[in-house]
Scaffold this motif. Structure first.
Motif, short mmCIF file in Angstrom:
data_model
loop_
_atom_site.label_atom_id
_atom_site.label_comp_id
_atom_site.label_asym_id
_atom_site.label_seq_id
_atom_site.Cartn_x
_atom_site.Cartn_y
_atom_site.Cartn_z
N ASP A 228 0.80 -1.22 0.00
CA ASP A 228 0.00 0.00 0.00
C ASP A 228 0.84 1.28 0.00
O ASP A 228 0.62 2.17 0.83
N ASP A 272 -1.26 -2.66 -4.10
CA ASP A 272 -1.50 -1.21 -4.06
C ASP A 272 -0.17 -0.45 -4.16
O ASP A 272 0.07 0.50 -3.41
N ASN A 318 -6.04 -3.98 -5.07
CA ASN A 318 -7.23 -3.47 -5.76
C ASN A 318 -7.02 -2.11 -6.42
O ASN A 318 -7.83 -1.67 -7.21
N HIS A 319 -5.90 -1.42 -6.08
CA HIS A 319 -5.61 -0.14 -6.73
C HIS A 319 -4.73 -0.30 -7.97
O HIS A 319 -4.50 0.66 -8.69
N HIS A 365 -3.20 -9.62 -0.95
CA HIS A 365 -3.33 -8.17 -0.73
C HIS A 365 -4.26 -7.84 0.43
O HIS A 365 -3.97 -6.95 1.23
N HIS A 428 -3.71 -3.75 2.61
CA HIS A 428 -5.05 -3.23 2.29
C HIS A 428 -5.72 -2.43 3.40
O HIS A 428 -6.42 -1.46 3.13
#
Ligand SMILES: [Fe+2]
Ligand SMILES: [Fe+2]
Length: 486
Positions: A228, A272, A318-319, A365, A428
């Motif tokens: 992240d 991320d 997810n990013h 993640h 995450h």
């Protein structure tokens, strides 16, 4: 004095005046320890040097003696155990969902059939037909769960039949176990036939991981756990992250911290990496870099600064610019070309498994962590380790279909925790955490992004800037705080 402690003492005490005070400090520390150590180890010398340095002057930006670093002379031992990349290809057709859930049921049944206490499992139909004394034992998937005061009603099924199972609160342990069950999870039940069509639960067994001794590395090398970074975000913590890179290069830190950095052989990036675009409504206003290619170009510059002798493993989140449904394939070169060009990296999908110096890592993640936290009473995103412990007990990373986490109905359910990891890493949640469950070390690697306006609106408080470092010889986790001074 142990030989490596002596080596460090000689290195650190190069000028004579320093050596005397260092020896005195080492003796003082060793003398104050309870119980008194039999010999003086490297850690004591480093601790003494650190205390002297913080007492005398600010940290000098040089490595230990400027010589070769420990991990440079250690050969990497990295094996990829599992990676979904190249195996994914669902169209999302109805048939695919059927096959997907059947595969999940089959895989999870395997766990129960391998256990002594749940080996002899019947079917849901056995439970309904009443069996011997109206009792039955079977494996089933939870279709629905409803909680009422004093009771929980589960609708469960297997390949052939469906049943309604009642869990009363007379047995508090049983009731608590039932509360922690989520939809689409596979469990083992012992039931008694109740009045009408109901079954009454007498025992609930989770798939669980067995209690065991984890594998360890024979050599004292370290893995640094990152996730992240959200490069491209307005609140990417650039200064703190630059200090991490400086520390990895041996330029920053007190003697103890520099000694740890010298032993870092692996850097794991758990998704991320960039902030992406269009991930949530009005994300543009949180972005410093609006272009996804430019975000990965910047990311490549940072990744390229990781010292050459370290191995880097990267999975998406997810990013990142990959499909959102789990499992995700590795980030493609079309988007992240500059990251691939920056240095040697092992780029895998989400989830993935690697063995580092014999230590088995599960990298995921963490996209479903919020879903699990909201479904299971008592969990909180501020305590990510408990959520991850829940996943290990369920032997599944994202059991519930149809919540916020999109799941791709693949022919095989790659989200089942097939093999028990020695270390389980996720991100995450943007809160660093570490702990252990039945021999597995659990780490959430936090974030390198401050609070976004979006998180403010959602009431989410991140706790970024803390880097967990795993000693592969002991599986001990040390958090290093890089926020101070920013
Ligand atoms: Fe994130
Ligand atoms: Fe994320």
């Amino acid at each position: 004095m142990e030989s490596d402690a002596f080596r460090v003492l000689v290195e650190l005490g190069k000028d004579d005046k320093k050596l005397v005070s260092l020896v005195e400090e080492v003796l003082r520390l060793a003398g104050a320890m309870d119980p008194r150590p039999f010999s003086i180890g490297r850690e004591i010398v480093l601790k003494a040097a650190t205390q002297l340095e913080t007492a005398e002057k600010p940290v000098v930006a040089t490595g230990l003696g400027g010589g070769r670093r420990f991990a440079e002379d250690v050969e990497a031992r990295l094996e990829v155990v599992a990676d979904p990349t190249g195996k994914l290809g669902t169209t999302g057709a109805f048939d695919d969902f059927l096959k997907y859930f059947r595969n999940r049921f089959e895989k999870m049944s395997g766990f129960f059939r391998a256990r002594m206490d749940t080996r002899s499992a019947g079917t849901v139909a056995d439970g309904k037909s009443g069996g011997q004394n109206g009792r039955a034992r079977f494996i089933c998937m939870v279709v629905e769960k409803r909680e009422k005061p004093g009771r929980i009603i589960l609708t469960v099924d297997d390949y052939e039949d469906e049943a309604v199972v009642l869990v009363g609160d007379q047995n508090p342990t049983l009731f608590q176990t039932a509360r922690r069950i989520v939809r689409d999870q596979v469990i083992f039940l012992a039931t008694k036939k109740g009045p009408r069509e109901f079954l009454i639960a007498e025992e609930i067994v989770m798939p669980e991981i067995p209690e065991r001794k984890p594998s360890r590395s024979p050599e004292e090398v370290y893995a640094v756990l990152i996730s992240d970074t959200h490069i491209g975000s307005k609140v990417f913590l650039e200064d703190a992250f630059r200090r991490v890179l400086g520390w990895l290069k041996g330029e920053v830190g007190d003697p103890y911290q520099r000694d740890v950095a010298d032993r870092v052989k692996y850097v794991l990036i758990c998704g991320d990496l960039v902030d992406g675009i269009g991930v949530y409504p009005r994300q543009e206003s949180d972005l410093a870099v609006q272009d996804i290619y430019e975000q990965y170009r910047l990311a490549g510059k940072y990744v390229g600064e990781i010292p050459e002798h370290m191995e880097v493993v990267l999975i998406p989140g997810n990013h990142d610019a990959v499909r959102q449904a789990l499992p995700q394939p590795a980030i493609s070169k079309d988007f992240a070309g500059p990251v691939y060009d920056a240095r040697r990296i092992v780029s895998l999908g989400d989830p993935a498994e690697v063995r580092l110096h014999g230590v088995h890592f599960l990298l995921y993640h963490g996209t479903s962590l919020m879903d699990i936290a909201s479904s299971v009473p008592g969990l909180d995103y501020q305590r990510p380790v408990e959520i991850m412990e829940c996943q290990l007990r369920m032997r599944h990373l994202a059991p519930e279909y149809g919540k916020l986490t999109p799941i791709g109905p693949e022919a095989e359910d790659y989200l089942v925790v097939d093999r028990v990891p020695d270390v389980f890493q996720s991100g995450h949640i943007h809160v660093t955490g570490w702990g252990a469950y039945r021999g597995t070390t659990i780490v959430n690697s936090g974030a390198w992004q401050g609070q976004t306006d979006y998180q403010k609106r959602m009431g989410l408080e991140p706790a970024p800037g803390v880097l967990p470092v795993v000693n592969l010889k002991t599986l001990e986790v040390r958090p290093f705080n890089f926020l101070a001074g920013s």
